[in-house]
Design a protein around this motif. Structure first.
Motif, PDB file in Angstrom:
ATOM      1  N   GLU A  58       0.833  -1.210   0.000  1.00 32.32           N
ATOM      2  CA  GLU A  58       0.000   0.000   0.000  1.00 32.32           C
ATOM      3  C   GLU A  58       0.861   1.252   0.000  1.00 32.32           C
ATOM      4  OE1 GLU A  58      -3.149  -0.017  -0.735  1.00 32.32           O
ATOM      5  OE2 GLU A  58      -3.142  -2.206  -0.686  1.00 32.32           O
ATOM      6  N   PHE A  59       1.970   1.238   0.745  1.00 33.58           N
ATOM      7  CA  PHE A  59       2.873   2.388   0.744  1.00 33.58           C
ATOM      8  C   PHE A  59       3.422   2.631  -0.668  1.00 33.58           C
ATOM      9  CE2 PHE A  59       4.211   1.776   5.479  1.00 33.58           C
ATOM     10  CZ  PHE A  59       3.079   2.438   5.892  1.00 33.58           C
ATOM     11  N   ILE A  60       3.825   1.570  -1.340  1.00 33.80           N
ATOM     12  CA  ILE A  60       4.348   1.706  -2.703  1.00 33.80           C
ATOM     13  C   ILE A  60       3.256   2.214  -3.639  1.00 33.80           C
ATOM     14  CG2 ILE A  60       5.269   0.436  -4.682  1.00 33.80           C
ATOM     15  CD1 ILE A  60       6.733  -1.375  -2.573  1.00 33.80           C
ATOM     16  N   ALA A  61       2.053   1.682  -3.483  1.00 30.06           N
ATOM     17  CA  ALA A  61       0.938   2.123  -4.332  1.00 30.06           C
ATOM     18  C   ALA A  61       0.614   3.593  -4.095  1.00 30.06           C
ATOM     19  CB  ALA A  61      -0.292   1.249  -4.086  1.00 30.06           C
ATOM     20  N   ILE A  62       0.686   4.039  -2.846  1.00 29.22           N
ATOM     21  CA  ILE A  62       0.477   5.459  -2.541  1.00 29.22           C
ATOM     22  C   ILE A  62       1.548   6.282  -3.255  1.00 29.22           C
ATOM     23  CG2 ILE A  62       0.614   7.227  -0.725  1.00 29.22           C
ATOM     24  CD1 ILE A  62      -0.556   5.012   1.195  1.00 29.22           C
ATOM     25  N   ALA A  63       2.794   5.848  -3.146  1.00 25.69           N
ATOM     26  CA  ALA A  63       3.897   6.584  -3.771  1.00 25.69           C
ATOM     27  C   ALA A  63       3.717   6.661  -5.285  1.00 25.69           C
ATOM     28  CB  ALA A  63       5.232   5.929  -3.423  1.00 25.69           C
ATOM     29  N   ARG A  78      -7.704   5.522  -2.243  1.00 24.74           N
ATOM     30  CA  ARG A  78      -7.981   4.097  -2.013  1.00 24.74           C
ATOM     31  C   ARG A  78      -6.834   3.432  -1.248  1.00 24.74           C
ATOM     32  NH1 ARG A  78      -9.017   2.834  -6.969  1.00 24.74           N
ATOM     33  NH2 ARG A  78      -6.990   2.029  -7.564  1.00 24.74           N
ATOM     34  N   HIS A  79      -5.587   3.733  -1.634  1.00 23.84           N
ATOM     35  CA  HIS A  79      -4.444   3.086  -0.990  1.00 23.84           C
ATOM     36  C   HIS A  79      -4.154   3.660   0.391  1.00 23.84           C
ATOM     37  CE1 HIS A  79      -3.735   0.492  -4.341  1.00 23.84           C
ATOM     38  NE2 HIS A  79      -3.713   1.519  -5.171  1.00 23.84           N
TER      39      HIS A  79
END
Length: 131
Positions: A58-63, A78-79
């Motif tokens: 999720e952290f990577i998806a946010i980034a 969403r993330h």
């Protein structure tokens, strides 16, 4: 994709059903459903491999979604929501956003020297035209 297409797209269909489908991907799916399915499989492989824990994903998806080359607010929302559900703190998510924010600094490192060169050249042209 309509019902008459022969290409099965189970991953794309699952992404649509789960709310994880970006509507901007729809033209790809229309033009080449098989390519889109393969692309989505490649893109989701790191998330389904089991090598990274769910919160890190999720952290990577946010980034990725917050990056200056992506800027996809629905994905960021969403993330972030999912990361919070997985126990992420506001401080952890802030750190992710701070890390990704430095991507934009390259715009300044490319453009600032050009701005200085062009303003100097402009000043020279203006000065020359007044002589």
């Amino acid at each position: 994709m309509n019902a008459t297409d022969a290409t099965a797209t189970p991953l794309c269909d699952a992404l649509r059903a789960s709310g994880n489908w970006n509507p901007n991907w729809e033209p790809f799916a229309e033009l080449d459903p098989a390519w889109t399915e393969k692309f989505m499989a490649m893109g989701t492989a790191p998330m389904t491999s089991g090598f990274l824990d769910a919160k890190t994903i999720e952290f990577i998806a946010i980034a990725v979604d917050a990056s200056c080359t992506h800027l996809y607010a629905p994905g960021v929302r969403r993330h972030i929501r999912k990361a919070l559900e997985l126990g992420a703190t506001k401080e952890e998510i802030t750190a992710v956003l701070q890390c990704v924010s430095v991507l934009g600094i390259h715009s300044m490192s490319v453009a600032a020297p050009i701005l200085l060169e062009e303003t100097a050249a402009h000043a020279t042209r203006v000065e020359a035209s007044h002589k």
